[in-house]
Design a protein around this motif. Structure first.
Motif, PDB file in Angstrom:
ATOM      1  N   TYR A   1       0.822  -1.058   0.066  1.00  5.11           N
ATOM      2  CA  TYR A   1      -0.069  -0.013   0.120  1.00  5.11           C
ATOM      3  C   TYR A   1       0.605   1.358   0.097  1.00  5.11           C
ATOM      4  O   TYR A   1       0.481   2.316  -0.695  1.00  5.11           O
ATOM      5  CB  TYR A   1      -1.036  -0.103   1.062  1.00  5.11           C
TER       6      TYR A   1
ATOM      7  N   LEU B   1       0.398   4.039  -2.938  1.00  2.26           N
ATOM      8  CA  LEU B   1       0.100   5.566  -2.544  1.00  2.26           C
ATOM      9  C   LEU B   1       1.261   6.261  -2.902  1.00  2.26           C
ATOM     10  O   LEU B   1       1.275   7.655  -3.012  1.00  2.26           O
ATOM     11  CB  LEU B   1      -0.095   5.798  -1.047  1.00  2.26           C
TER      12      LEU B   1
ATOM     13  N   GLY C   1      -1.444   9.540   8.908  1.00  9.10           N
ATOM     14  CA  GLY C   1      -2.529   9.340   8.328  1.00  9.10           C
ATOM     15  C   GLY C   1      -3.839   9.733   9.199  1.00  9.10           C
ATOM     16  O   GLY C   1      -3.420  10.071  10.394  1.00  9.10           O
TER      17      GLY C   1
ATOM     18  N   ASP D   1      -8.297   9.275   9.306  1.00  8.81           N
ATOM     19  CA  ASP D   1      -9.567   8.438   8.745  1.00  8.81           C
ATOM     20  C   ASP D   1     -10.432   9.143   9.587  1.00  8.81           C
ATOM     21  O   ASP D   1     -10.972   9.361  10.617  1.00  8.81           O
ATOM     22  CB  ASP D   1      -9.608   6.877   9.364  1.00  8.81           C
TER      23      ASP D   1
ATOM     24  N   LEU E   1      -1.920  11.570   4.576  1.00 15.33           N
ATOM     25  CA  LEU E   1      -3.157  10.857   3.928  1.00 15.33           C
ATOM     26  C   LEU E   1      -4.422  11.068   4.529  1.00 15.33           C
ATOM     27  O   LEU E   1      -4.495  10.677   5.919  1.00 15.33           O
ATOM     28  CB  LEU E   1      -2.743   9.543   3.854  1.00 15.33           C
TER      29      LEU E   1
ATOM     30  N   ILE F   1      -8.419  10.131   4.584  1.00 15.71           N
ATOM     31  CA  ILE F   1      -9.226   9.035   4.147  1.00 15.71           C
ATOM     32  C   ILE F   1     -10.733   9.550   4.469  1.00 15.71           C
ATOM     33  O   ILE F   1     -10.770   9.758   5.891  1.00 15.71           O
ATOM     34  CB  ILE F   1      -8.899   7.724   4.638  1.00 15.71           C
TER      35      ILE F   1
ATOM     36  N   GLN G   1      -7.928  10.580  -0.131  1.00 15.03           N
ATOM     37  CA  GLN G   1      -7.947   8.904  -0.787  1.00 15.03           C
ATOM     38  C   GLN G   1      -9.533   9.002  -0.962  1.00 15.03           C
ATOM     39  O   GLN G   1      -9.836   8.016  -1.666  1.00 15.03           O
ATOM     40  CB  GLN G   1      -7.367   8.205   0.150  1.00 15.03           C
TER      41      GLN G   1
ATOM     42  N   ASP H   1      -6.005  -2.160   5.473  1.00 13.80           N
ATOM     43  CA  ASP H   1      -4.829  -2.091   4.527  1.00 13.80           C
ATOM     44  C   ASP H   1      -4.151  -0.703   4.691  1.00 13.80           C
ATOM     45  O   ASP H   1      -3.099  -0.339   4.582  1.00 13.80           O
ATOM     46  CB  ASP H   1      -5.274  -2.544   3.214  1.00 13.80           C
ATOM     47  N   TYR H   2      -5.059   0.438   4.536  1.00 12.30           N
ATOM     48  CA  TYR H   2      -4.508   1.488   4.698  1.00 12.30           C
ATOM     49  C   TYR H   2      -3.733   2.143   5.927  1.00 12.30           C
ATOM     50  O   TYR H   2      -2.811   2.671   6.031  1.00 12.30           O
ATOM     51  CB  TYR H   2      -5.411   2.801   4.252  1.00 12.30           C
TER      52      TYR H   2
END
Length: 367
Positions: free
Chosen positions: A189, A193, A203, A205, A235, A237, A262, A270-271
């Motif tokens: 991954y 990316l 990251g 989310d 990142l 998400i 994303q 997975d991310y």
């Protein structure tokens, strides 16, 4: 087999939807089966729901056509209510309690309200007024009061919420094995990316929304990137109402090559593997499933001090203020955590009731 009518699934695979699905995947569906009442055209995890034997019933949303919404509700409960032992009503506010009213009117015996948030900021004055108004009348329709955290309970049900009949804390439990660190998936991954070996991936989310406070995170990252050029990537998400505004902010700060939007993903596990640090500057939370998933992966986490302490499981989690003066604290802590690595405290997850294999059995018995 007992059948439970579940409300709370939308088109967004967010935290509340994840909680519902985590329990659905792990109950004994030969003993308890779910059917879902939804008011969105598409439903998150719909294929998986149907594969597990679940049925999705769709009605018109109140915001789309109030008259047809009421008609759809009446027809649905008239035709279906007799087969359900319970309504499990999952929600982030009390702006609409029609589902509970109809469940009582059509004699569903157990009517559970399950709160999933600790504030209503960013969703308008009207929703806030309706929330407080409807709170007074819950005892007319509700048989069981569930909450994701004690902080959420106080806002949602009031100061005496924990004294309500059949009050219960239902833990936002997850499948720990699903999020365990995996080097093979991490490499895969990071390549997907475009993250280089020497780059640190921060990251996040969450729904792109006032509550999740991504604007603050972008400001932190701007300073982080200025201080350590070329060392970090961010990142994001999720999707939401603030996406256009956030993309404009990123463009304004010339960070398009450093920040990745994303969108929605169905394989958050997975991310998480690709990340080195998890950043979560929320203005408020019930009990964040995204944060628990990041900790289950062992990620060092820098999070807002507005989040409940109950969300903190691992040692490598630091809570910081989210005012303007704290931006340097976030920058420095993220850089400190760039060398920490991943570590999961499985015993604490189990002790705090965040292991879904244990908690699903408890939920099943309640139905």
């Amino acid at each position: 087999m007992k059948k439970v009518l579940v409300f709370g699934m939308t088109n967004n695979p967010g935290g509340m939807e994840s909680v519902i699905m985590n329990y659905y995947r792990h109950i004994d569906r030969n003993k308890v089966q779910f059917e879902f009442l939804c008011n969105t055209e598409t439903v998150a995890y719909s294929d998986e729901i149907e594969q597990m034997g679940g049925i999705i019933h769709k009605i018109t949303a109140r915001s789309v056509n109030p008259t047809k919404y009421k008609k759809d509700l009446k027809v649905f409960f008239e035709e279906n209510s007799s087969k359900y032992c319970a309504l499990w009503f999952n929600t982030c506010s009390l702006s609409n309690i029609d589902y509970l009213k109809y469940a009582k009117k059509y004699n569903i015996p157990k009517r559970i309200i399950h709160c999933h948030n600790a504030a209503n900021g960013g969703d308008g004055l009207l929703r806030s007024i309706l929330h407080k108004f409807h709170r007074r009348y819950l005892n007319k329709y509700v048989t069981d009061y569930w909450t994701c955290s004690e902080d959420a309970n106080k806002w949602f049900f009031g100061k005496e919420g924990d004294k309500l009949i059949n009050y219960r804390l239902i833990y936002n439990a997850i499948d720990l094995n699903h999020f365990a660190p995996n080097e093979k998936i991490r490499d895969q991954y990071r390549k997907k990316l475009g993250i280089k070996t020497n780059e640190i991936l921060v990251g996040h989310d969450g729904r792109l929304h006032y509550q999740k406070n991504q604007e603050y995170l972008i400001r932190v990252f701007e300073k982080l990137n200025r201080k350590f050029p070329g060392k970090y990537k961010l990142l994001l998400i999720g999707k939401g109402d603030d996406e256009e505004k956030l993309r404009g902010l990123v463009n304004e700060k010339n960070l398009n090559n450093e920040i990745i939007f994303q969108g929605l993903v169905n394989n958050m596990n997975d991310y998480l593997q690709a990340m080195d640090i998890f950043a979560f500057p929320s203005r408020f939370e019930g009990l964040s499933i995204a944060l628990l998933e990041a900790q289950a992966n062992g990620l060092p986490c820098v999070i807002s001090n507005k989040i409940s302490n109950a969300s903190k499981v691992n040692e490598n989690v630091v809570m910081l203020p989210i005012d303007d003066d704290a931006i340097d604290l976030w920058v420095n802590q993220i850089d400190i955590y760039s060398n920490v690595g991943k570590k999961v405290d499985i015993e604490q997850f189990e002790a705090k009731h965040f292991d879904i294999n244990n908690e699903a059995k408890v939920l099943q018995e309640l139905f």
